[in-house]
Enzyme design. Structure first.
Site, PDB file in Angstrom:
ATOM      1  N   LYS A  76     -27.046   6.332 -21.132  1.00 30.72           N
ATOM      2  CA  LYS A  76     -26.411   5.821 -22.343  1.00 30.72           C
ATOM      3  C   LYS A  76     -25.883   4.420 -22.070  1.00 30.72           C
ATOM      4  O   LYS A  76     -25.293   4.157 -21.013  1.00 30.72           O
ATOM      5  CB  LYS A  76     -25.275   6.757 -22.769  1.00 30.72           C
ATOM      6  CG  LYS A  76     -24.596   6.366 -24.075  1.00 30.72           C
ATOM      7  CD  LYS A  76     -23.548   7.412 -24.474  1.00 30.72           C
ATOM      8  CE  LYS A  76     -22.849   7.048 -25.780  1.00 30.72           C
ATOM      9  NZ  LYS A  76     -21.864   8.071 -26.201  1.00 30.72           N
ATOM     10  N   SER A 151     -22.233  10.165 -30.752  1.00 24.86           N
ATOM     11  CA  SER A 151     -22.690   8.799 -30.593  1.00 24.86           C
ATOM     12  C   SER A 151     -23.842   8.635 -29.618  1.00 24.86           C
ATOM     13  O   SER A 151     -24.453   7.570 -29.545  1.00 24.86           O
ATOM     14  CB  SER A 151     -21.523   7.932 -30.123  1.00 24.86           C
ATOM     15  OG  SER A 151     -21.069   8.360 -28.838  1.00 24.86           O
ATOM     16  N   SER A 175     -19.782  13.893 -28.854  1.00 25.83           N
ATOM     17  CA  SER A 175     -20.917  12.963 -28.787  1.00 25.83           C
ATOM     18  C   SER A 175     -22.024  13.358 -27.824  1.00 25.83           C
ATOM     19  O   SER A 175     -23.048  12.680 -27.758  1.00 25.83           O
ATOM     20  CB  SER A 175     -20.419  11.553 -28.444  1.00 25.83           C
ATOM     21  OG  SER A 175     -19.706  11.010 -29.525  1.00 25.83           O
TER      22      SER A 175
END
Length: 484
Positions: A76, A151, A175
């Site tokens: 990420k 997210s 997330s």
């Protein structure tokens, strides 16, 4: 077809079915073909990946190998990577190249893993749909008109689409678990403090926690073995000793008691999602587990409390982005105030600005006691609810999301509706508890996710529960067609 799991890749490398370079090239080719549509990656590190793969092959040939040696992963884009752009999905950090490596990514490098690139995300991890990224929305590989969750949507979509073997994510209020549910993956939010936050760009420091996305609980255990552990450079890192998270996977479930929080099985839960959960309960019962209804009475207060605490922390954390030291800087500022105002106005997107304003308001002198202090009191009540329930049972089973993946654009005009997507994931985050998301069915061709919540530092038990379920179901083996 590429191998689906880390375990399959490890076996293939060990048995010389393919080299790390070959499997890495296959993943890179797949990224080139599918990423233009899915938009999972912000940065693809092709040269770095091939170099790391060649080094992994050399170690393998010399007998100097480790568990993840040569396994291609993605990270990420919230984890700092030395010499590789780290954007956090924001214009503010569009050109930011960190001078150091985060602890999480450093551990994977030391374990011999290959870095394919940095995945797309909601800006500064603020969002539940991956539509808030400066680099455009990520599309769900099961239906490209739908959101992958957020997210960490880029990481989830990349693993689901077979663009990498596994990926890292972060979970502040859901997330990791929510994208795992929307994309049909296994996603683990560890206990707060179990995984180092050093080099993980902060959103809400008392909530943020890194964790893995994988196809199976077994793979998640292998990844957590690398990620977990005390970091003296992170003051919030837990001192509790780690363990081999694969060691308990085969443990039978006879005598295990699982709690069903009645507040989670409410009228907010879609009927078909609840049906999938009831089928999962039957699987666990067939394996010897028993169930007991428990109560978490302050659940309904979790979303309002979270959306005071998290924005308050974000408003202070993001104050560092001022156009002076690093990050986006406006052109030709006339004075310092203009520099601050225009740099931040240009650098941040609408959702980030919204949360900064909410947080600043909640922390202001006239409202601190009425909002922030009250929210912290509610957080304590929510934690106490979990402590009480988990004294009676070994883990909790509940939905991850109220429904399956929603359409892109469906909730962007109503922030409150978007915030309510996290109603079942936020409570465990506020309490700092570990939670494991697993696929447990389908509704209209879209994955349904369930969530297992455990007591502090019981990740091994959750992974055991997940692994035993996956040995007796095949939901985790399904993949989106993607024209293949």
């Amino acid at each position: 077809m590429l191998p689906h799991t880390i375990s399959e890749i490890i076996s293939g490398l060990r048995d010389k079915q393919f080299s790390s370079r070959e499997i890495t090239q296959d993943y890179l080719a797949r990224i080139k073909r599918l990423n233009p549509e899915l938009n999972c990656f912000i940065t693809v590190t092709e040269d770095l990946a091939l170099s790391q793969a060649e080094q992994a092959d050399a170690r393998l040939n010399a007998g100097q190998t480790s568990v993840l040696n040569g396994v291609p992963l993605a990270h990420k884009d919230v984890f700092c990577t030395e010499g590789v752009t780290t954007t956090c999905g924001s214009r503010m950090l569009e050109k930011f190249v960190p001078p150091y490596e985060s602890t999480v990514t450093r551990k994977f490098i030391d374990a011999g893993a290959v870095t394919l690139g940095k995945t797309n995300m909601d800006e500064f991890a603020m969002g539940s749909s991956n539509e808030n990224s400066y680099f455009g929305p990520v599309r769900n590989p099961w239906d490209t008109e739908r959101a992958p969750g957020g997210s960490s949507g880029g990481s989830a979509a990349a693993v689901a689409a077979g663009l990498c073997a596994a990926a890292t994510g972060t979970d502040t209020g859901g997330s990791i678990r929510q994208p795992a549910a929307f994309c049909g993956l296994t996603g683990l939010k560890p206990t707060y403090g179990r995984v180092s936050r050093l080099g993980m760009v902060a959103f809400a420091s008392s909530l943020d926690q890194g964790g893995p996305f994988a196809r199976t609980a077994e793979d998640a255990a292998l990844l957590l073995n690398v990620m977990a552990g005390h970091d003296p450079m992170d003051s919030t890192s837990a001192l509790n000793p780690t363990e081999d998270y694969t060691s308990a996977l085969a443990q039978p479930l006879a005598g295990v008691t699982i709690g069903l929080p009645k507040e989670y099985f409410s009228n907010q839960l879609n009927a078909e999602v609840e049906k999938a959960l009831q089928e999962a309960i039957k699987v666990y019962e067939s394996l010897g587990a028993s169930f007991k209804e428990v109560s978490l009475p302050h659940t309904e207060l979790s979303v309002p409390a979270y959306y005071v605490i998290a924005p308050a922390e974000c408003s202070t954390n993001l104050s560092r982005f001022d156009g002076v030291r690093y990050g986006h800087r406006c052109e030709n500022p006339k004075d310092l105030e203009d520099l601050y105002q225009r740099s931040r106005s240009e650098g941040f997107g609408d959702e980030v600005k919204r949360r900064i304003l909410i947080g600043t308001y909640a922390l202001s002198a006239g409202y601190y006691d009425a909002y922030y202090r009250q929210a912290q009191k509610i957080r304590r009540l929510i934690k106490n609810d979990f402590v009480s329930a988990l004294n009676e049972v070994d883990a909790l089973l509940c939905p991850t999301t109220p429904d399956v993946a929603f359409r892109l654009g469906e909730k962007t005009s109503d922030p409150v509706q978007m915030y309510l997507e996290d109603i079942f994931t936020i409570p465990a985050s506020l309490a700092g508890l570990p939670a494991l998301g697993l696929p447990c069915g389908f509704k209209g061709g879209l994955p349904v996710g369930m969530q297992l919540i455990g007591n502090y530092f019981t990740e091994a038990r959750l992974l055991n529960l997940g692994h035993q379920y996956q040995l007796n179901t095949d939901w985790h083996k399904r993949s989106p067609a993607l024209g293949e």
